[in-house]
Enzyme design. Sequence first.
Site, short mmCIF file in Angstrom:
data_model
loop_
_atom_site.label_atom_id
_atom_site.label_comp_id
_atom_site.label_asym_id
_atom_site.label_seq_id
_atom_site.Cartn_x
_atom_site.Cartn_y
_atom_site.Cartn_z
N SER A 28 0.80 -1.22 0.00
CA SER A 28 0.00 0.00 0.00
C SER A 28 0.83 1.27 0.00
O SER A 28 1.72 1.44 0.84
CB SER A 28 -0.73 -0.09 1.27
OG SER A 28 -1.62 0.32 1.84
N HIS A 59 -3.99 1.12 -4.58
CA HIS A 59 -3.45 -0.09 -5.22
C HIS A 59 -3.87 -0.06 -6.68
O HIS A 59 -5.05 -0.19 -6.98
CB HIS A 59 -4.03 -1.35 -4.57
CG HIS A 59 -3.49 -1.61 -3.21
ND1 HIS A 59 -3.03 -2.83 -2.81
CD2 HIS A 59 -3.32 -0.79 -2.16
CE1 HIS A 59 -2.61 -2.76 -1.55
NE2 HIS A 59 -2.79 -1.53 -1.13
N HIS A 81 -6.06 -8.77 -0.98
CA HIS A 81 -6.02 -9.16 0.43
C HIS A 81 -7.16 -10.13 0.76
O HIS A 81 -8.23 -10.06 0.15
CB HIS A 81 -6.17 -7.92 1.33
CG HIS A 81 -5.07 -6.93 1.18
ND1 HIS A 81 -5.08 -5.95 0.21
CD2 HIS A 81 -3.92 -6.75 1.88
CE1 HIS A 81 -3.98 -5.22 0.32
NE2 HIS A 81 -3.26 -5.69 1.31
N TYR A 83 -9.01 -9.88 3.32
CA TYR A 83 -10.15 -9.15 3.89
C TYR A 83 -11.09 -8.59 2.82
O TYR A 83 -12.20 -8.18 3.13
CB TYR A 83 -9.68 -8.03 4.84
CG TYR A 83 -8.82 -6.96 4.21
CD1 TYR A 83 -9.35 -6.03 3.31
CD2 TYR A 83 -7.47 -6.87 4.52
CE1 TYR A 83 -8.56 -5.05 2.74
CE2 TYR A 83 -6.67 -5.89 3.96
CZ TYR A 83 -7.22 -4.98 3.07
OH TYR A 83 -6.44 -4.03 2.49
N GLU A 84 -10.65 -8.60 1.56
CA GLU A 84 -11.57 -8.18 0.49
C GLU A 84 -12.55 -9.30 0.16
O GLU A 84 -13.45 -9.08 -0.65
CB GLU A 84 -10.76 -7.81 -0.76
CG GLU A 84 -9.87 -6.59 -0.56
CD GLU A 84 -8.89 -6.41 -1.70
OE1 GLU A 84 -9.34 -6.14 -2.83
OE2 GLU A 84 -7.68 -6.56 -1.47
N ALA A 111 3.01 -2.65 4.46
CA ALA A 111 2.87 -1.64 5.51
C ALA A 111 2.49 -2.40 6.78
O ALA A 111 1.71 -3.34 6.73
CB ALA A 111 1.77 -0.66 5.15
N MET A 208 -1.73 -6.99 7.40
CA MET A 208 -2.83 -7.79 6.85
C MET A 208 -2.47 -8.48 5.53
O MET A 208 -3.36 -8.76 4.73
CB MET A 208 -4.06 -6.91 6.66
CG MET A 208 -4.52 -6.23 7.94
SD MET A 208 -5.86 -5.07 7.62
CE MET A 208 -5.86 -4.12 9.15
N SER A 209 -1.19 -8.71 5.30
CA SER A 209 -0.80 -9.33 4.03
C SER A 209 0.37 -10.27 4.27
O SER A 209 0.62 -10.71 5.38
CB SER A 209 -0.41 -8.23 3.03
OG SER A 209 0.78 -7.58 3.45
N ASN A 232 2.79 3.02 11.42
CA ASN A 232 2.12 3.51 12.64
C ASN A 232 2.55 2.65 13.82
O ASN A 232 3.01 1.53 13.63
CB ASN A 232 0.59 3.41 12.47
CG ASN A 232 0.15 1.98 12.14
OD1 ASN A 232 0.28 1.53 10.99
ND2 ASN A 232 -0.32 1.27 13.14
N HIS A 244 -6.47 4.81 8.10
CA HIS A 244 -5.85 4.32 6.86
C HIS A 244 -5.15 5.45 6.10
O HIS A 244 -4.08 5.23 5.50
CB HIS A 244 -6.90 3.65 5.98
CG HIS A 244 -6.35 3.07 4.71
ND1 HIS A 244 -5.36 2.10 4.69
CD2 HIS A 244 -6.63 3.34 3.41
CE1 HIS A 244 -5.08 1.79 3.43
NE2 HIS A 244 -5.82 2.53 2.63
#
Length: 276
Positions: A28, A59, A81, A83-84, A111, A208-209, A232, A244
């Site tokens: 990202s 993306h 991802h 989560y999609e 990230a 998350m990846s 972060n 985000h």
Amino acid sequence: MATELDEAARIVLTRARRPPRVGVVLGSGLGGFAHGMGERAVVPYRDIPGFPAPGVAGHSGELVLGVVRGVSVACLSGRVHLYEGHPPHKVVFGVRLLAALGCGIVLVTNAAGGIRAGLRPGGLLLLRDHVNFTGTNALLGPNESPFPRFPDMSAAYDLRCRELAHETARAEGLELDEGVYAGVLGPSYETPAEIRMLGMLGADAVGMSTVLEVVALRHRGVRVGAVSVITNMAAGLSSAPLDHADVQATGAASRDRLERLLSGWIERLAPEVAPG
Ligand code: HPA
């Protein structure tokens, strides 16, 4: 899956000037690297049969072939991802395609939120290992011959690749920490209690990846290097709520350092891959 991948690889290779030897997965806000390469050929994911469409803002969704310091490289710019809602085998379609194109090494970027004390937003963290907390695995279902049913993950993040990343960081005057990445499902960020748990379980950063991609690459015998941009402090470690847009802005601010690391790293990896 094999025939779909073979067909996808055939289509991409007709557009490539030379077959790629090193693959790069750009996370990202990190898509700029691909467009800095020489001798570029851009293949939008929508032109590649079987490639799932990424949905997150920032993306772009294209495979970019090019040359970095004499090494032929294929970049996945934009990733899919879990989560999609994509199934695990679709999440790893892109990295399997990199393997099918001939990449012997793949460098994965992402990230991540920093958990370990001392990690700061904007910093770079080389991954030494991971913990897969996604609850799933890229290799669910029938095994694909001739790859192993139960692949070894004891040295998933290649030692020589890591040495060369540190060598690059020293040469470029970049700070590069090393640590363990916890891969989670998302898309909600973690609670402070979850971050305390992940820290106790040995994670230095969370995102998350990456973990499914690394499993799929190791299954095919591809060597892996990976680096997180700490965008972060993880939940509960700073007073700011997680947003985000902030994550993307920090990713963008670190782009220059990440690109320098990647370019020097790829140059040093040249003797490790087949001539392209
Ligand atoms: N948690 C999970 N994924 C992330 C984070 C985080 O804090 N930052 C960037 N990706």
